[in-house]
Write an enzyme that holds these catalytic residues in place. Structure first.
Site, PDB file in Angstrom:
ATOM      1  N   ARG A  64       0.881  -1.383   0.153  1.00  0.00           N
ATOM      2  CA  ARG A  64      -0.200  -0.120  -0.035  1.00  0.00           C
ATOM      3  C   ARG A  64       1.034   1.294  -0.058  1.00  0.00           C
ATOM      4  O   ARG A  64       0.353   2.420  -0.503  1.00  0.00           O
ATOM      5  CB  ARG A  64      -0.914  -0.070   1.341  1.00  0.00           C
ATOM      6  CG  ARG A  64      -2.020  -1.061   0.934  1.00  0.00           C
ATOM      7  CD  ARG A  64      -3.011  -1.344   2.240  1.00  0.00           C
ATOM      8  NE  ARG A  64      -2.028  -2.069   2.980  1.00  0.00           N
ATOM      9  CZ  ARG A  64      -2.561  -3.143   3.776  1.00  0.00           C
ATOM     10  NH1 ARG A  64      -3.556  -3.509   3.776  1.00  0.00           N
ATOM     11  NH2 ARG A  64      -1.809  -3.559   4.746  1.00  0.00           N
ATOM     12  N   GLU A 101       4.507 -10.813  15.331  1.00  0.00           N
ATOM     13  CA  GLU A 101       4.195 -11.193  16.472  1.00  0.00           C
ATOM     14  C   GLU A 101       4.410 -12.673  16.663  1.00  0.00           C
ATOM     15  O   GLU A 101       4.822 -13.285  17.685  1.00  0.00           O
ATOM     16  CB  GLU A 101       2.451 -11.160  16.432  1.00  0.00           C
ATOM     17  CG  GLU A 101       1.851 -11.314  17.720  1.00  0.00           C
ATOM     18  CD  GLU A 101       0.568 -10.868  18.201  1.00  0.00           C
ATOM     19  OE1 GLU A 101      -0.111 -10.401  17.061  1.00  0.00           O
ATOM     20  OE2 GLU A 101      -0.068 -11.559  19.058  1.00  0.00           O
TER      21      GLU A 101
HETATM   22  P1  AMP Z   1       3.990  -2.593  12.021  1.00  0.00           P
HETATM   23  O1  AMP Z   1       5.218  -3.034  11.468  1.00  0.00           O
HETATM   24  O2  AMP Z   1       3.246  -3.237  13.481  1.00  0.00           O
HETATM   25  O3  AMP Z   1       3.965  -1.194  12.286  1.00  0.00           O
HETATM   26  O4  AMP Z   1       2.570  -2.868  10.922  1.00  0.00           O
HETATM   27  C1  AMP Z   1       2.600  -1.947   9.757  1.00  0.00           C
HETATM   28  C2  AMP Z   1       2.155  -2.822   8.678  1.00  0.00           C
HETATM   29  O5  AMP Z   1       1.339  -3.693   9.199  1.00  0.00           O
HETATM   30  C3  AMP Z   1       1.970  -1.830   7.631  1.00  0.00           C
HETATM   31  O6  AMP Z   1       2.576  -2.228   6.504  1.00  0.00           O
HETATM   32  C4  AMP Z   1       0.214  -1.944   7.516  1.00  0.00           C
HETATM   33  O7  AMP Z   1      -0.318  -1.958   6.345  1.00  0.00           O
HETATM   34  C5  AMP Z   1      -0.058  -3.103   8.027  1.00  0.00           C
HETATM   35  N1  AMP Z   1      -1.047  -3.223   9.352  1.00  0.00           N
HETATM   36  C6  AMP Z   1      -0.585  -3.466  10.782  1.00  0.00           C
HETATM   37  N2  AMP Z   1      -1.576  -3.309  11.567  1.00  0.00           N
HETATM   38  C7  AMP Z   1      -2.763  -3.021  10.388  1.00  0.00           C
HETATM   39  C8  AMP Z   1      -4.112  -2.861  10.795  1.00  0.00           C
HETATM   40  N3  AMP Z   1      -4.705  -2.837  11.975  1.00  0.00           N
HETATM   41  N4  AMP Z   1      -5.044  -2.384   9.497  1.00  0.00           N
HETATM   42  C9  AMP Z   1      -4.422  -2.639   8.626  1.00  0.00           C
HETATM   43  N5  AMP Z   1      -3.004  -2.675   8.328  1.00  0.00           N
HETATM   44  C10 AMP Z   1      -2.237  -3.130   9.227  1.00  0.00           C
END
Ligand code: AMP
Length: 181
Positions: A64, A101
Site C-alpha cells: 500500500r 508477532e
Molecule cells: P507494524 O510493522 O506493526 O507497524 O505494521 C505496519 C504494517 O502492517 C503496515 O504495512 C500496515 O499496512 C500493516 N498493518 C498493521 N496493522 C494493521 C491494521 N490494524 N490494519 C491494516 N493494516 C495493518
C-alpha cells in the site's frame, strides 16, 4: 438539488473487525483510495509538510506504500524507490529481518536505490508497532540515505510505533489515529 455530503478522511477508511485474525481491526484504505476526493486530500496532506524540503526520493513499503508513495513522489517531483518483501527485486539487494508477532519477516531494497546522502521520505499506509518502518529506515540508512521523515495515513498510537521512529531521529507525520490494534 440536494447538496452532496462529503465524507471526512477518517470516514473514508473501512474498518473490518477480526481480520486477518480475531482481535485485530483491519483499517482498510481501499475505500479512501477509490474515493477521488479522499485520495487527493490524503496525498495533498501527506505532501504538504515536505513541499520545497529538498526530498530526493520517496521510499514506499510494499504494497500500500507503493500506491500512496507513487502519488506523493509525483507531486514532490522526486523519485520513487520500492521497499519489497524478500525475493521480489531483480538487482542486487540489501535485506533486513524484523520481528512479527509470530516469527520474522524480511524486506529488501536495491543496493543502489539512492545516492549517498539523498534525503528520503518513507511512506506506508499505517503504523502499528513500527517494526516494518524501523526495518525500512535501517535499510535506507545502510545504503547511505538520510531518512528525513516517515509519513502514514493512519497511526495506532497505543501501540507506540510512531514514537519508536521519533526516538530514531525520524520526523513522523500521520493524518488520523485509531484506538487499539
Ligand atoms: P507494524 O510493522 O506493526 O507497524 O505494521 C505496519 C504494517 O502492517 C503496515 O504495512 C500496515 O499496512 C500493516 N498493518 C498493521 N496493522 C494493521 C491494521 N490494524 N490494519 C491494516 N493494516 C495493518
Amino acid at each position: 438539488m440536494e447538496a452532496r455530503r462529503h465524507i471526512s478522511l477518517k470516514e473514508s477508511i473501512r474498518s473490518i473487525p477480526d481480520y486477518p485474525k480475531p482481535g485485530i481491526v483491519f483499517r482498510d484504505i481501499t475505500t479512501l483510495l477509490s474515493d477521488p476526493r479522499s485520495f487527493r486530500r490524503a496525498v495533498d496532506a501527506l505532501v504538504h509538510p515536505y513541499a520545497g524540503g529538498g526530498i530526493k526520493q520517496v521510499a514506499g513499503i510494499e504494497a500500500r506504500g507503493f500506491i500512496l508513495g507513487g502519488a506523493i513522489a509525483h507531486q514532490l517531483s522526486c523519485g520513487f524507490v520500492p521497499i519489497r518483501k524478500r525475493g521480489k527485486l531483480p538487482h542486487k539487494t540489501v535485506s533486513m529481518a524484523y520481528a512479527l508477532e509470530y516469527g520474522t519477516d524480511e524486506i529488501e531494497i536495491h543496493v543502489d536505490a539512492v545516492g549517498p546522502g539523498d534525503r528520503v521520505l518513507l511512506v506506508d499506509d499505517l503504523i502499528a508497532t513500527g517494526g516494518t518502518a524501523t526495518a525500512a529506515i535501517n535499510l535506507l540508512r545502510k545504503i547511505g540515505a538520510e531518512v528525513v521523515a516517515a509519513c502514514f495515513v493512519i497511526d495506532l498510537p497505543e501501540i507506540g510505533g510512531a514514537q519508536r521512529l521519533r526516538d530514531m531521529g525520524v520526523d513522523v507525520r500521520t493524518l488520523m489515529e485509531f484506538e487499539g490494534h
